[in-house]
Design a protein around this motif. Structure first.
Motif, PDB file in Angstrom:
ATOM      1  N   ASP A   1     107.026  25.919 -21.235  1.00  0.00           N
ATOM      2  CA  ASP A   1     107.431  26.599 -20.005  1.00  0.00           C
ATOM      3  C   ASP A   1     106.235  26.740 -19.073  1.00  0.00           C
ATOM      4  O   ASP A   1     105.189  27.253 -19.459  1.00  0.00           O
ATOM      5  N   ALA A   2     106.401  26.297 -17.840  1.00  0.00           N
ATOM      6  CA  ALA A   2     105.291  26.269 -16.891  1.00  0.00           C
ATOM      7  C   ALA A   2     104.988  27.661 -16.342  1.00  0.00           C
ATOM      8  O   ALA A   2     105.858  28.525 -16.255  1.00  0.00           O
ATOM      9  N   ALA A   3     103.730  27.861 -15.933  1.00  0.00           N
ATOM     10  CA  ALA A   3     103.303  29.113 -15.307  1.00  0.00           C
ATOM     11  C   ALA A   3     102.145  28.810 -14.373  1.00  0.00           C
ATOM     12  O   ALA A   3     101.317  27.937 -14.652  1.00  0.00           O
ATOM     13  N   ILE A   4     102.092  29.527 -13.264  1.00  0.00           N
ATOM     14  CA  ILE A   4     101.007  29.382 -12.293  1.00  0.00           C
ATOM     15  C   ILE A   4     100.414  30.761 -12.018  1.00  0.00           C
ATOM     16  O   ILE A   4     101.143  31.731 -11.819  1.00  0.00           O
ATOM     17  N   ASN A   5      99.099  30.843 -12.028  1.00  0.00           N
ATOM     18  CA  ASN A   5      98.392  32.038 -11.569  1.00  0.00           C
ATOM     19  C   ASN A   5      97.270  31.576 -10.654  1.00  0.00           C
ATOM     20  O   ASN A   5      96.342  30.891 -11.102  1.00  0.00           O
ATOM     21  N   VAL A   6      97.363  31.904  -9.374  1.00  0.00           N
ATOM     22  CA  VAL A   6      96.402  31.409  -8.398  1.00  0.00           C
ATOM     23  C   VAL A   6      96.237  32.444  -7.293  1.00  0.00           C
ATOM     24  O   VAL A   6      97.166  33.201  -6.994  1.00  0.00           O
TER      25      VAL A   6
ATOM     26  N   ASP B   1     102.547  26.170 -20.219  1.00  0.00           N
ATOM     27  CA  ASP B   1     101.997  27.512 -20.101  1.00  0.00           C
ATOM     28  C   ASP B   1     100.507  27.478 -20.457  1.00  0.00           C
ATOM     29  O   ASP B   1     100.136  27.004 -21.527  1.00  0.00           O
ATOM     30  N   PRO B   2      99.620  27.969 -19.561  1.00  0.00           N
ATOM     31  CA  PRO B   2      98.183  27.943 -19.848  1.00  0.00           C
ATOM     32  C   PRO B   2      97.809  28.683 -21.123  1.00  0.00           C
ATOM     33  O   PRO B   2      96.767  28.409 -21.721  1.00  0.00           O
ATOM     34  N   SER B   3      98.639  29.649 -21.563  1.00  0.00           N
ATOM     35  CA  SER B   3      98.339  30.386 -22.793  1.00  0.00           C
ATOM     36  C   SER B   3      98.567  29.541 -24.034  1.00  0.00           C
ATOM     37  O   SER B   3      98.194  29.933 -25.137  1.00  0.00           O
TER      38      SER B   3
END
Length: 289
Positions: A122-127, A115-117
């Motif tokens: 847990d993985a997350a993508i925002n693009v 997670d970028p945070s």
């Protein structure tokens, strides 16, 4: 029950985040209404399960024989869609999820392991996906751990981020500028121009005396665009420069301007060089303060 996090307490609502939010020694005991349950086989992009924006997707990754199970899901989006995909594991698990995004040809677009945070594995993508079309996302175990089965839920959200696309006709002069309402976002693509002046995209905006407007480009900084942009604000005559922002390095232009006279003004986006110009898409955010 967590002195370092006041949101974790016996009265808290349990949510799917791999944390015992309500301190009852049971993790993620919530009733989920899944819009889509994965169906095997879906280990390849051409076997992907189809999902839609807004879906809550549930599935499992079985790694009993190593990192052999992977789940593919495909979907379709319109142009200039900001896509957010978030994985949460269900129950106590050591699943280190990884998300990989592909275009319809199977080419890599974006990926994330943690997670970028910084909140966990847990993985997350925002693009922002500029091109409309078909895409696919792959879920797998980043570590290839030898555990039997990992369960997960995936939230899948998307929305258009472009209020005003650049005109389909030539907008390389203020006379052909597209109209932009302060507070809206404009988008476009600066195209190739070798040994000539750069492609220039003009937008016109109408303001009142005293209006303060923030202009902010998203291109090379924080996205996958190669455009190193320059942003110029022109007076009502379309030729007199009021503000030019061309930051050095891979930094996108940004400035705030206070208009003292009401009228129609012009904002222009271009590459910051005039010979071997960078090209690529951009988003122009405007904020009326």
């Amino acid at each position: 029950c967590n002195d370092n996090d006041s949101t974790i307490n016996p009265g808290a609502e349990e949510i799917v985040d791999s944390v015992d939010n309500d301190c009852d020694s049971i993790i993620d005991e919530v009733d989920l209404t899944c819009d889509l349950n994965e169906t095997e086989p879906n280990d390849e992009q051409d076997e992907a399960d189809s999902m839609s924006l807004g879906d809550l997707v549930c599935g499992t990754v079985n790694t009993a024989t190593g990192a052999s199970d992977t789940d593919f899901f495909d979907f379709t989006v319109g142009p200039w869609t900001e896509l957010t995909i978030d994985i949460d594991t269900t129950g106590a698990t050591s699943f280190d999820s990884q998300l990989i995004l592909y275009d319809e040809d199977g080419d890599y677009v974006w990926g994330n392991d943690d997670d970028p945070s910084g909140s966990g594995p847990d993985a997350a993508i925002n693009v922002i996906l500029i091109e409309e079309g078909d895409y696919a996302v792959q879920i797998q175990d980043a570590n290839g751990a030898d555990d039997p089965t990992y369960s997960y839920v995936m939230t899948f959200q998307g929305e258009s981020v472009c209020d005003t696309p650049e005109p389909t006709t030539d907008n390389d002069s203020f006379g052909n500028a597209g109209w932009l309402t302060p507070g809206d976002n404009a988008c476009g693509i600066i195209t190739d121009c070798l040994f000539c002046f750069t492609d220039q995209d003009y937008f016109a905006l109408s303001v009142e005396a005293g209006d303060q407007v923030v202009f902010d480009i998203l291109a090379i900084e924080g996205s996958d665009s190669d455009l190193d942009a320059q942003l110029t604000l022109f007076d009502t005559n379309g030729t007199s420069e009021l503000m030019v922002n061309q930051p050095s390095g891979n930094i996108d232009p940004y400035f705030q301007y206070t208009f003292t006279v009401a009228g129609t003004y012009y904002i222009m986006v271009e590459a910051d060089g005039h010979v071997f110009n960078d090209t690529g898409p951009y988003l122009l955010y405007t904020t009326l303060l």
